[in-house]
Scaffold this motif. Structure first.
Motif, PDB file in Angstrom:
ATOM      1  N   ALA A   1       0.830  -1.892  63.048  1.00  0.00           N
ATOM      2  CA  ALA A   1       1.356  -2.328  64.343  1.00  0.00           C
ATOM      3  C   ALA A   1       0.291  -2.230  65.423  1.00  0.00           C
ATOM      4  O   ALA A   1       0.171  -3.118  66.282  1.00  0.00           O
ATOM      5  N   MET A   2      -0.502  -1.161  65.383  1.00  0.00           N
ATOM      6  CA  MET A   2      -1.545  -0.999  66.386  1.00  0.00           C
ATOM      7  C   MET A   2      -2.670  -2.004  66.163  1.00  0.00           C
ATOM      8  O   MET A   2      -3.217  -2.561  67.126  1.00  0.00           O
ATOM      9  N   ALA A   3      -3.008  -2.260  64.902  1.00  0.00           N
ATOM     10  CA  ALA A   3      -4.035  -3.262  64.602  1.00  0.00           C
ATOM     11  C   ALA A   3      -3.624  -4.630  65.123  1.00  0.00           C
ATOM     12  O   ALA A   3      -4.452  -5.393  65.632  1.00  0.00           O
ATOM     13  N   LYS A   4      -2.331  -4.943  65.023  1.00  0.00           N
ATOM     14  CA  LYS A   4      -1.830  -6.224  65.533  1.00  0.00           C
ATOM     15  C   LYS A   4      -1.916  -6.278  67.052  1.00  0.00           C
ATOM     16  O   LYS A   4      -2.313  -7.302  67.624  1.00  0.00           O
ATOM     17  N   LEU A   5      -1.542  -5.172  67.726  1.00  0.00           N
ATOM     18  CA  LEU A   5      -1.638  -5.119  69.186  1.00  0.00           C
ATOM     19  C   LEU A   5      -3.076  -5.333  69.624  1.00  0.00           C
ATOM     20  O   LEU A   5      -3.342  -6.073  70.579  1.00  0.00           O
ATOM     21  N   ILE A   6      -3.996  -4.704  68.931  1.00  0.00           N
ATOM     22  CA  ILE A   6      -5.416  -4.828  69.247  1.00  0.00           C
ATOM     23  C   ILE A   6      -5.875  -6.270  69.077  1.00  0.00           C
ATOM     24  O   ILE A   6      -6.510  -6.849  69.963  1.00  0.00           O
ATOM     25  N   ALA A   7      -5.531  -6.860  67.928  1.00  0.00           N
ATOM     26  CA  ALA A   7      -5.979  -8.218  67.639  1.00  0.00           C
ATOM     27  C   ALA A   7      -5.336  -9.244  68.564  1.00  0.00           C
ATOM     28  O   ALA A   7      -6.008 -10.167  69.056  1.00  0.00           O
ATOM     29  N   ASP A   8      -4.048  -9.093  68.834  1.00  0.00           N
ATOM     30  CA  ASP A   8      -3.324 -10.075  69.650  1.00  0.00           C
ATOM     31  C   ASP A   8      -3.793 -10.103  71.095  1.00  0.00           C
ATOM     32  O   ASP A   8      -3.582 -11.107  71.795  1.00  0.00           O
ATOM     33  N   ASN A   9      -4.397  -9.002  71.555  1.00  0.00           N
ATOM     34  CA  ASN A   9      -4.785  -8.913  72.965  1.00  0.00           C
ATOM     35  C   ASN A   9      -6.292  -8.945  73.187  1.00  0.00           C
ATOM     36  O   ASN A   9      -6.749  -8.686  74.306  1.00  0.00           O
ATOM     37  N   GLY A  10      -7.038  -9.267  72.150  1.00  0.00           N
ATOM     38  CA  GLY A  10      -8.484  -9.388  72.307  1.00  0.00           C
ATOM     39  C   GLY A  10      -9.192  -8.084  72.580  1.00  0.00           C
ATOM     40  O   GLY A  10     -10.271  -8.064  73.185  1.00  0.00           O
ATOM     41  N   VAL A  11      -8.591  -6.975  72.134  1.00  0.00           N
ATOM     42  CA  VAL A  11      -9.210  -5.660  72.303  1.00  0.00           C
ATOM     43  C   VAL A  11     -10.258  -5.466  71.219  1.00  0.00           C
ATOM     44  O   VAL A  11     -10.006  -5.748  70.040  1.00  0.00           O
ATOM     45  N   ARG A  12     -11.412  -4.991  71.606  1.00  0.00           N
ATOM     46  CA  ARG A  12     -12.459  -4.718  70.626  1.00  0.00           C
ATOM     47  C   ARG A  12     -12.116  -3.461  69.854  1.00  0.00           C
ATOM     48  O   ARG A  12     -11.616  -2.489  70.420  1.00  0.00           O
ATOM     49  N   HIS A  13     -12.379  -3.483  68.551  1.00  0.00           N
ATOM     50  CA  HIS A  13     -12.087  -2.321  67.710  1.00  0.00           C
ATOM     51  C   HIS A  13     -13.315  -1.951  66.895  1.00  0.00           C
ATOM     52  O   HIS A  13     -13.965  -2.807  66.298  1.00  0.00           O
ATOM     53  N   GLU A  14     -13.635  -0.668  66.894  1.00  0.00           N
ATOM     54  CA  GLU A  14     -14.722  -0.131  66.081  1.00  0.00           C
ATOM     55  C   GLU A  14     -14.230   1.118  65.372  1.00  0.00           C
ATOM     56  O   GLU A  14     -13.339   1.821  65.861  1.00  0.00           O
ATOM     57  N   THR A  15     -14.814   1.398  64.224  1.00  0.00           N
ATOM     58  CA  THR A  15     -14.465   2.636  63.513  1.00  0.00           C
ATOM     59  C   THR A  15     -15.307   3.813  63.972  1.00  0.00           C
ATOM     60  O   THR A  15     -14.973   4.966  63.682  1.00  0.00           O
ATOM     61  N   GLY A  16     -16.385   3.547  64.688  1.00  0.00           N
ATOM     62  CA  GLY A  16     -17.230   4.598  65.230  1.00  0.00           C
ATOM     63  C   GLY A  16     -17.857   4.137  66.532  1.00  0.00           C
ATOM     64  O   GLY A  16     -17.704   2.974  66.937  1.00  0.00           O
TER      65      GLY A  16
END
Length: 272
Positions: free
Chosen positions: A45-60
């Protein structure tokens, strides 16, 4: 939000609390592109929120980036492991915000260096936009940074600033841990109803709706809690009979005095 940070908002940890904050920021108008989430494994659910809103995601932590706000929403048990790789994100204009219970600003500075820092204590109703947060800012936090942090925190409910860092331990004891006290109150009321002969499931429904409804009335009413209590209490009636027990010398007040003192002491112990 009217006040801007000098760099991206870097959210470390997208679990229950961090995820609730992110959802609130996006709903309040923060552009997804201005947020970087660092989390090794966000929920679907959080990954979808991130992707749907153009939020950048990094593991580190990425190289060459300085955060405007470094928002730490990780469990205190792992923060000493999480912090060292984040030191490069802290620049001269960065404000660090921690919601990790029991971790002092000195703990954070030991890993991140001296910086503008805010220690905040939200509570779990933040996940439904009805939390309350106590916050303390060190002397390095500028008025502009404090305003922006206030705006970030208030998406989950009111923000109350305290004058000393040790006050955060009292905030933790009162409002940080407070939802658990209310939930236990529901359990106790339901059990007492069961002992009076009500089916257990019915007693629980009645207790749950009574507490949530009373909380909403308290939220909406301009009257203080004592006035609302008096409004329910007819002289010589059933409520008065119950309150004669709850408000006795050995009733709820001294019990809560001891409970919150124990919670504050434990917060101080965890802080070292």
């Amino acid at each position: 939000m009217a006040v801007a940070a000098s760099g991206p908002i870097v959210l470390v940890g997208a679990g229950n609390m961090g995820g609730a904050m992110l959802a609130g920021w996006l709903k309040s108008g923060v552009e997804g592109s201005s947020v970087l989430v660092i989390d090794p494994g966000p929920s679907p659910a959080m990954a979808k929120l991130i992707a749907d809103n153009g939020v950048r995601h990094e593991t580190g932590a990425p190289d060459g980036l300085k955060a405007g706000v470094l928002f730490l929403a990780v469990k205190p048990q792992v923060i000493d492991t999480v912090l060292p790789p984040l030191k490069g994100l802290v620049g001269s204009d960065t404000v660090v915000v921690s919601v990790a219970a029991g971790k002092t600003l000195a703990n954070l500075s030991a890993h991140l260096g001296e910086a503008a820092m805010v220690r905040a204590m939200p509570n779990t109703p933040a996940m439904v936009g009805r939390g309350v947060t106590g916050a303390y800012a060190n002397a390095a936090v500028s008025p502009r940074q404090r305003d922006f942090v206030h705006a970030l925190l208030k998406v989950s409910g009111p923000v109350e600033w305290v004058g000393g860092e040790t006050d955060i331990d009292s905030v933790t004891a009162l409002s940080g841990s407070g939802p658990a006290y209310v939930f236990y109150l529901v359990e106790c009321m339901a059990e007492a109803g069961r002992k009076l002969g009500l089916p257990a499931d019915l007693a629980m429904r009645l207790a749950r709706e009574t507490v949530s409804g009373a909380g909403e009335l308290l939220h909406q009413s301009p009257d203080d809690a004592s006035r609302l209590r008096q409004n329910v209490t007819s002289p010589g009636g059933t409520t008065a009979a119950a309150l004669s027990i709850l408000m006795a010398a050995d009733g709820m007040q001294p019990l809560f005095d001891r409970a919150l003192a124990a919670a504050r002491q434990r917060a101080e112990e965890l802080a070292g």
